[in-house]
Motif scaffolding. Structure first.
Motif: not given
Length: 648
Positions: A257-284
């Motif tokens: 469901a992180e792809q509903l938050f931002d489908n432009s991010v390569d969620w397998v390979n990204t190393t952007d912790l800021g993006a991952i934390i933002a996705a986590q906030d959306f998922l919760n």
């Protein structure tokens, strides 16, 4: 190899201990959370954590209703479905999902017993004779894990069974197991699969590996075999494994469901912790009391080309998986205003009609009737001030004592508070014993008797109510909130109390949950056609005929097309098994129900009827249902002219 030893037993639920502050309304602990505090580039600290255990609410509810005996008999209902046979497993809160194939049925196991216990695992039943199913044996769970979900199907490589692994004890692993069950009485283990987060960076740097699997689904595309796994990771909860060679499974695709938050991010390979934390906030950050957007269950169409995802507060997600290496979003169906009685989404289960034009979605909710459930899963911690025993009671019970602050003599046990004399004489309140290092009631002869005195909130600095009439040996009754349970216990002990009773502080009730029926005539634009609730699930408060300690949420669903009709078969916990005609999706009609209740049945069943799983044998009258307390039911659906009357 099957373990064929079996003892039909009644066992008490194990109440887990979690360190929960007294101000928290619900337990929110994960059975497997390797998350860590991390420092971001701007110097701030964040906690990265996975989805956690979706069963936490179920375990919390189990603890709250431990020892409950069904007090309300089920109403007579005219129905066209009746019990044919039973596979007894009389064990409280133990049996989970059910699936069946080629004359054998398979039922899973919840937290208790946990893997390592000889009765933990997938129970196998020979159901060739539906009137007299025979227990065959147990496919054992890995030590420390539970085998909640089980699926079995005829695949290109043979008859394949998969079961989920979720940690339920020390050393328990996640993932799933693959078995060949060409001979169901001699299953052959082919592979043990570990499931990890899809993101390489957090997997390698933060240990996001070995996550539990909550549900599974087997499917084929031509000569290729696959299993879809619902993984309790942070990212990529929907994972597809190629099991064409079932001894060498391989992860080939994923979606989250992180792809509903931002489908432009390569969620397998990204190393952007800021993006991952933002996705986590959306998922919760979803809707209502349970706000996560993590995947809960999935159903794949018969051709293996579409996946329906019950994605909790992300809604009902439809994916095109014609290329299983690259699932593609088709649509999202969500309507928190019109699709629920209380603004929840909680998309829990899903099943489409054969042609895909009608989809039935189940909502699950455990935030209902909270004023009637005793405080449970709480701890006094391990402190030297813990010198007296303590139990929790419900909000409503606490209000009774607050309105009658003195004059009641009570007996307190680990599961009840009984009023012997006084204004509340004859009342018995359900209770749950707190964890910690305080004296256990079992070590004190099983009970403590004394005069109950309401002393308020009993936090440090609070006024102690009725202190002038409190005598050594009295039992302190307090309200939850504002401080730790151990503070309340210490202040009660300082008065000379022989025990403490803590009432919950949740004063707002809400209804349970039902099913949503969607019109998918245009799969890109699904429309909510209707909702369906039972009398008990729709009630915002306990009403006559609905046990105040019961569970009235819908759970799992299967849909089948039959001669121009479309029917939904729903497991509905204490409401039993329901059959709905959804041919007109705007007007679902209940055509049958199987439900049992009352003290006599409960005593024979191992506990109240509490239906978790449902399986419908295609193109046949046979329905398989799993009762958490009583094991396997085999039900027969009759024609419209063969109405039966429910047993009570």
């Amino acid at each position: 190899m099957l373990d064929k030893s079996r003892t039909a037993r009644r066992c008490l639920p194990i109440i887990g201990a979690a360190l929960i502050a007294a101000t928290l309304p619900f337990a929110a602990a994960s059975a497997h959370d390797p998350g860590k505090d991390i420092v971001l580039e701007d110097g701030t600290t964040a906690h990265l954590h996975p989805a956690g255990d979706p069963h936490a609410a179920m375990a919390h509810h189990d603890a709250a209703t431990a020892g409950v005996v069904s007090s309300e008999p089920s109403a007579d209902v005219i129905k066209n479905v009746d019990e044919a046979g039973r596979g007894e497993r009389l064990s409280i809160d133990s049996t989970t999902d059910v699936w069946a194939l080629d004359g054998y049925a398979y039922t899973g196991t919840f937290n208790n017993p946990c893997g390592g216990d000889p009765e933990a695992g997938v129970w196998v039943w020979d159901v060739h004779n539906t009137i007299k199913p025979e227990f065959v044996g147990i496919i054992a769970s890995p030590t420390g894990s539970r085998s909640n979900d089980v699926k079995v199907a005829n695949m290109n490589s043979g008859r394949i069974l998969v079961h989920s692994n979720e940690a339920c004890g020390p050393g328990g692993r996640g993932g799933f197991e693959i078995y060949n069950v060409d001979n169901p009485e001699a299953p052959q283990l082919l592979a043990s699969v570990q499931t990890d987060d899809i993101n390489i960076f957090i997997r390698d740097n933060f240990g996001f590996t070995n996550f539990g699997v909550h549900n599974l689904f087997l499917f084929t595309q031509g000569d290729r075999d696959y299993v879809a796994a619902v993984v309790e990771s942070l990212l990529g909860n929907f994972q597809i494994f190629d099991i064409t060679n079932p001894s060498s499974p391989a992860l080939i695709g994923s979606w989250g469901a992180e792809q509903l938050f931002d489908n432009s991010v390569d969620w397998v390979n990204t190393t952007d912790l800021g993006a991952i934390i933002a996705a986590q906030d959306f998922l919760n950050d979803g809707f209502g009391a349970s706000q996560n957007r993590f995947l809960h269950d999935t159903t794949i169409t018969a051709d293996g080309m579409k996946a329906y995802l019950a994605n909790w507060d992300a809604g009902l997600v439809l994916l095109d998986i014609s290329d299983p290496t690259n699932p593609a979003l088709v649509s999202v169906a969500i309507d928190p205003v019109n699709g629920s009685l209380d603004g929840e989404v909680n998309s829990h289960s899903v099943w489409p009609s054969e042609d895909g034009t009608i989809v039935v979605e189940g909502e699950e909710d455990f935030s209902a009737w909270v004023t009637t459930a005793p405080l449970s899963n709480f701890t006094f911690q391990n402190l030297p001030t813990n010198t007296i025993p303590g139990v929790g009671i419900s909000t409503d019970a606490g209000t009774d004592f607050e309105n009658n602050q003195v004059g009641n003599n009570v007996t307190v046990t680990a599961t009840s508070v009984t009023v012997n004399s006084g204004p509340l004489a004859g009342t018995v309140y359900a209770a749950a014993e707190g964890s910690g290092n305080q004296p256990r009631l079992a070590d004190l002869g099983g009970s403590v008797t004394g005069d109950a005195v309401w002393i308020g909130r009993a936090c440090n600095g609070d006024p102690i109510l009725n202190a002038g009439v409190f005598n050594p040996g009295d039992i302190a009754v307090v309200r939850r909130g504002a401080c730790f349970f151990s503070d309340k216990l210490a202040n009660a002990a300082a008065l000379g109390a022989s025990a403490i009773v803590i009432s919950n502080n949740q004063f707002s009730n809400s209804p349970w949950s039902g099913v949503r029926v969607w019109d998918y005539s245009d799969p890109h634009n699904p429309v909510l056609a209707s909702t369906f609730d039972t009398v008990c699930s729709a009630a915002p408060n306990p009403i006559p005929g609905c046990d105040p300690n019961g569970t009235y949420s819908s759970h799992n669903v299967i849909v089948e097309s039959q001669g121009g009709r479309v029917k939904a078969y729903v497991s509905w916990y204490w409401d039993g098994v329901l059959v709905l005609d959804v041919t007109d999706p705007s007007n679902p009609v209940e055509t049958a129900r199987y439900v049992r209740g009352g003290p006599e049945f409960t005593s024979q069943n191992g506990g109240p009827q509490d239906v978790w799983g449902i399986y419908k044998e295609p193109n046949s009258p046979w329905i398989y249902a799993s009762d958490r307390n009583g094991g396997l039911y085999i039900l027969k659906e009759y024609g419209s002219g063969s109405s039966k009357v429910a047993k009570n």
